[in-house]
Design a protein around this motif. Structure first.
Motif, PDB file in Angstrom:
ATOM      1  N   ARG A 173       1.239  -1.198  -0.061  1.00  0.00           N
ATOM      2  CA  ARG A 173      -0.183   0.056  -0.125  1.00  0.00           C
ATOM      3  C   ARG A 173       1.212   1.267   0.189  1.00  0.00           C
ATOM      4  NH1 ARG A 173      -4.332   0.607   5.072  1.00  0.00           N
ATOM      5  NH2 ARG A 173      -2.188   0.107   5.910  1.00  0.00           N
ATOM      6  N   GLY A 174       2.104   1.023   1.191  1.00  0.00           N
ATOM      7  CA  GLY A 174       2.698   2.095   0.631  1.00  0.00           C
ATOM      8  C   GLY A 174       3.652   2.555  -0.474  1.00  0.00           C
ATOM      9  N   LEU A 175       3.949   1.725  -1.187  1.00  0.00           N
ATOM     10  CA  LEU A 175       4.465   2.210  -2.823  1.00  0.00           C
ATOM     11  C   LEU A 175       3.944   2.493  -3.894  1.00  0.00           C
ATOM     12  CD1 LEU A 175       6.982  -1.500  -2.488  1.00  0.00           C
ATOM     13  CD2 LEU A 175       7.706   0.927  -2.714  1.00  0.00           C
ATOM     14  N   ALA A 176       1.825   1.604  -3.931  1.00  0.00           N
ATOM     15  CA  ALA A 176       1.158   2.288  -5.127  1.00  0.00           C
ATOM     16  C   ALA A 176       1.587   4.000  -5.753  1.00  0.00           C
ATOM     17  CB  ALA A 176      -0.181   2.199  -3.855  1.00  0.00           C
ATOM     18  N   LEU A 177       1.884   4.574  -4.597  1.00  0.00           N
ATOM     19  CA  LEU A 177       2.049   5.863  -5.287  1.00  0.00           C
ATOM     20  C   LEU A 177       3.130   5.653  -5.874  1.00  0.00           C
ATOM     21  CD1 LEU A 177      -0.986   8.134  -2.436  1.00  0.00           C
ATOM     22  CD2 LEU A 177      -1.153   6.980  -5.224  1.00  0.00           C
ATOM     23  N   GLN A 178       4.193   5.138  -5.216  1.00  0.00           N
ATOM     24  CA  GLN A 178       5.587   5.399  -6.462  1.00  0.00           C
ATOM     25  C   GLN A 178       5.784   6.231  -5.341  1.00  0.00           C
ATOM     26  OE1 GLN A 178       5.278   5.689 -11.036  1.00  0.00           O
ATOM     27  NE2 GLN A 178       4.107   3.939 -10.696  1.00  0.00           N
ATOM     28  N   PRO A 179       5.803   6.531  -4.205  1.00  0.00           N
ATOM     29  CA  PRO A 179       6.322   7.878  -3.590  1.00  0.00           C
ATOM     30  C   PRO A 179       8.098   7.805  -3.436  1.00  0.00           C
ATOM     31  CG  PRO A 179       5.591   5.212  -2.053  1.00  0.00           C
ATOM     32  CD  PRO A 179       5.877   5.637  -3.065  1.00  0.00           C
ATOM     33  N   GLU A 180       8.860   8.868  -3.480  1.00  0.00           N
ATOM     34  CA  GLU A 180       9.844   9.008  -3.134  1.00  0.00           C
ATOM     35  C   GLU A 180      10.163   8.176  -1.671  1.00  0.00           C
ATOM     36  OE1 GLU A 180      10.907  12.858  -4.101  1.00  0.00           O
ATOM     37  OE2 GLU A 180      11.124  12.278  -6.145  1.00  0.00           O
ATOM     38  N   VAL A 181       9.976   8.878  -0.318  1.00  0.00           N
ATOM     39  CA  VAL A 181      10.141   8.812   0.865  1.00  0.00           C
ATOM     40  C   VAL A 181       8.584   7.925   1.521  1.00  0.00           C
ATOM     41  CG1 VAL A 181      10.545   9.688   3.293  1.00  0.00           C
ATOM     42  CG2 VAL A 181      11.567  11.137   1.477  1.00  0.00           C
ATOM     43  N   ILE A 182      10.104   7.142   2.340  1.00  0.00           N
ATOM     44  CA  ILE A 182       8.782   5.700   3.467  1.00  0.00           C
ATOM     45  C   ILE A 182       9.398   6.282   4.443  1.00  0.00           C
ATOM     46  CG2 ILE A 182       8.385   3.686   3.697  1.00  0.00           C
ATOM     47  CD1 ILE A 182       7.827   3.108   0.832  1.00  0.00           C
ATOM     48  N   VAL A 183       8.075   6.965   5.305  1.00  0.00           N
ATOM     49  CA  VAL A 183       8.747   6.246   6.944  1.00  0.00           C
ATOM     50  C   VAL A 183       8.298   5.688   7.914  1.00  0.00           C
ATOM     51  CG1 VAL A 183       8.199   7.752   9.401  1.00  0.00           C
ATOM     52  CG2 VAL A 183       8.338   8.880   6.864  1.00  0.00           C
ATOM     53  N   TYR A 237      14.190   6.346   2.926  1.00  0.00           N
ATOM     54  CA  TYR A 237      13.609   5.345   4.288  1.00  0.00           C
ATOM     55  C   TYR A 237      13.659   6.512   5.587  1.00  0.00           C
ATOM     56  CZ  TYR A 237      12.638   0.504   2.177  1.00  0.00           C
ATOM     57  OH  TYR A 237      11.967   0.328   0.992  1.00  0.00           O
ATOM     58  N   VAL A 238      12.964   6.581   6.258  1.00  0.00           N
ATOM     59  CA  VAL A 238      12.664   6.931   7.944  1.00  0.00           C
ATOM     60  C   VAL A 238      12.780   5.976   8.559  1.00  0.00           C
ATOM     61  CG1 VAL A 238      11.954   8.758   9.982  1.00  0.00           C
ATOM     62  CG2 VAL A 238      12.931   9.942   7.907  1.00  0.00           C
ATOM     63  N   PHE A 239      13.967   5.163   9.566  1.00  0.00           N
ATOM     64  CA  PHE A 239      13.210   3.421   9.644  1.00  0.00           C
ATOM     65  C   PHE A 239      12.978   3.664  10.906  1.00  0.00           C
ATOM     66  CE2 PHE A 239      14.396  -0.708  10.645  1.00  0.00           C
ATOM     67  CZ  PHE A 239      13.503  -1.741  10.045  1.00  0.00           C
ATOM     68  N   ILE A 240      12.677   3.892  12.224  1.00  0.00           N
ATOM     69  CA  ILE A 240      11.797   3.153  13.096  1.00  0.00           C
ATOM     70  C   ILE A 240      12.187   2.262  14.366  1.00  0.00           C
ATOM     71  CG2 ILE A 240      10.562   4.149  15.319  1.00  0.00           C
ATOM     72  CD1 ILE A 240       9.466   6.916  13.471  1.00  0.00           C
ATOM     73  N   ALA A 241      12.070   1.876  15.473  1.00  0.00           N
ATOM     74  CA  ALA A 241      12.427   0.709  15.915  1.00  0.00           C
ATOM     75  C   ALA A 241      13.584   0.773  17.261  1.00  0.00           C
ATOM     76  CB  ALA A 241      13.529  -0.655  15.134  1.00  0.00           C
ATOM     77  N   HIS A 242      13.140   0.130  18.258  1.00  0.00           N
ATOM     78  CA  HIS A 242      13.657  -0.458  19.154  1.00  0.00           C
ATOM     79  C   HIS A 242      15.010  -1.353  18.981  1.00  0.00           C
ATOM     80  CE1 HIS A 242       9.542   1.473  20.744  1.00  0.00           C
ATOM     81  NE2 HIS A 242      10.371   0.833  21.937  1.00  0.00           N
ATOM     82  N   ASP A 243      15.003  -2.555  18.274  1.00  0.00           N
ATOM     83  CA  ASP A 243      16.394  -3.513  18.322  1.00  0.00           C
ATOM     84  C   ASP A 243      17.387  -3.006  16.880  1.00  0.00           C
ATOM     85  OD1 ASP A 243      17.680  -5.284  16.939  1.00  0.00           O
ATOM     86  OD2 ASP A 243      15.897  -6.978  16.578  1.00  0.00           O
ATOM     87  N   LEU A 244      18.498  -2.583  18.260  1.00  0.00           N
ATOM     88  CA  LEU A 244      19.858  -1.622  18.267  1.00  0.00           C
ATOM     89  C   LEU A 244      20.027  -2.903  16.492  1.00  0.00           C
ATOM     90  CD1 LEU A 244      20.908  -0.632  21.341  1.00  0.00           C
ATOM     91  CD2 LEU A 244      19.564   1.010  19.109  1.00  0.00           C
ATOM     92  N   SER A 245      20.482  -4.261  16.747  1.00  0.00           N
ATOM     93  CA  SER A 245      20.984  -5.202  15.370  1.00  0.00           C
ATOM     94  C   SER A 245      19.934  -5.043  14.362  1.00  0.00           C
ATOM     95  CB  SER A 245      20.720  -5.799  16.145  1.00  0.00           C
ATOM     96  OG  SER A 245      19.464  -6.365  16.107  1.00  0.00           O
TER      97      SER A 245
END
Length: 398
Positions: free
Chosen positions: A170-180, A211-219
């Motif tokens: 769904r996030g790729l449907a509009l051919q974006p340049e940035v994905i959060v 990408y702006v990639f948010i996570a808890h897992d540091l690895s």
């Protein structure tokens, strides 16, 4: 360095605290985000890590305009998103899409997969004409590794990893340049996490995504990110490349986070310095003065209480050519290796040249073998006093 596609400057989000029933008045504010600055370069992945409640998800929602910032600027290709009209904002939002944290609640259970992925085409019909939408949805399912024949199924018929793939489609449907991506793998099993992260990595190279990639897992953050920002209580306290942050941290909070990561190598675990933070995270409605980490920091001094540290390269490293030369919001920033690097540990290599461990131990105990003297016979020839070799039938008798 390449030009930044997304620029965030002095971003704030304060939620008012009110009191009263008939006449409500504001008596304070929850400072969820309180002065965040970062850039996102085209084609890179910026990872954001931190404890729960530090403001990571609020930053993500403001980037896609799901939350209105209290103050600050978010510039996409030089255009301030906080000042755009609704019509102009609709056109820009097509280029900045989001993958949500929970794959179970982010999909409408009453809609089929085809309707969920194709819904962006209803809002932006210029991307895909009506007669072409079904084929595009099936192509997206194939891109994210799902069977295109699943287009008429409902979300409850899929596993957690498959639902997250639907959210990515769904996030790729509009051919974006940035994905959060707001913690896109936190609710998944470890094996499924690896599949989703590898999928995001592959899609980035195929579609030139940022990408702006948010996570808890540091690895996981280190695996996928080019640069990493560490957040604490609404602010970024340290930011740099993955090598700078993980191998050469200078902020005490980053060092404490890294010391808590499980280390699989027993020898490295024995040499690791475990940093135990005392106290609780302060309330965002009542943040400490000066440095907001000072209430839990072992380096805290009087200056930390009076002066807010700036996110900048520490003075001791400004003229040095070292990986520790990166932005850190600490008055007493200093590099500290929490986990020793692998090359500093003595690991015997079984494939390396040299005697095997057992042979080396025997040689050390008995000493090296004696060298043969000048009158010694060659090893393959018998000496003059040697007995004649026995014949196959045994020794002869007279």
């Amino acid at each position: 360095m390449a030009e930044a596609i997304l620029e965030v400057r002095d971003l704030h989000k304060h939620y008012p605290l009110t009191q009263g029933i008939l006449f409500r008045k504001q008596v304070g504010a929850v400072k969820a985000v309180d002065g965040v600055d970062f850039d996102l370069v085209a084609g890179e992945t910026l990872g954001i890590v931190g404890e729960s409640g530090c403001g990571k998800s609020t930053v993500a929602k403001m980037l896609v305009n799901l939350e209105k910032p209290t103050s600050g600027t978010i510039r996409y290709k030089g255009e301030d998103l906080t000042k755009l009209s609704p019509r102009a904002l609709k056109a820009v939002r097509r280029n900045i899409q989001m993958v949500f944290q929970d794959p179970y609640t982010s999909l409408n259970p009453r809609m089929t997969v085809g309707d969920i992925i194709g819904e962006p085409y209803e809002i932006h019909p210029e991307v895909a004409p009506k007669g072409d939408r079904r084929r595009k949805v099936q192509d997206l399912l194939d891109v994210v590794g799902l069977n295109p024949e699943y287009i008429n199924r409902y979300p409850h018929q899929f596993s957690g990893g498959q639902r997250q793939r639907i959210g990515i489609a769904r996030g790729l449907a509009l051919q974006p340049e940035v994905i959060v991506a707001d913690e896109p793998v936190s609710a998944l099993d470890v094996s499924v996490q690896a599949q989703v992260v590898n999928l995001l990595d592959r899609l980035q190279s195929e579609f030139s995504l940022s990408y702006v990639f948010i996570a808890h897992d540091l690895s996981i953050v280190r695996h996928i990110s080019d640069r990493v920002g560490v957040m604490y209580l609404g602010r970024i306290v340290e930011i740099g490349t993955d090598v700078q942050i993980y191998d050469h941290p200078t902020h005490p909070y980053t060092q404490a986070l890294l010391s808590a990561v499980p280390v699989p190598d027993p020898e490295a675990r024995a040499h690791r310095e475990r940093i135990i933070l005392t106290g609780d995270v302060p309330s965002p409605a009542n943040v400490p003065s000066g440095c907001r980490f000072r209430t839990r920091c072992w380096k805290a001094r009087e200056r930390c209480e009076l002066e807010v540290p700036l996110l900048a390269v520490p003075a001791v490293y400004r003229l040095a050519d070292t990986p520790a030369r990166h932005d850190s919001a600490c008055h007493f920033a200093e590099e500290k290796q929490v986990v020793p690097p692998e090359e500093s540990l003595a690991h015997p290599d079984p494939l390396a040249d040299g005697p095997a461990p057992v042979e080396a131990a025997r040689e050390a105990a008995e000493g090296p073998p004696e060298e043969p003297g000048p009158d010694a016979a060659p090893p393959d020839e018998p000496g003059p006093d040697a007995a004649p070799p026995e014949e196959p039938g045994g020794p002869k008798t007279l």
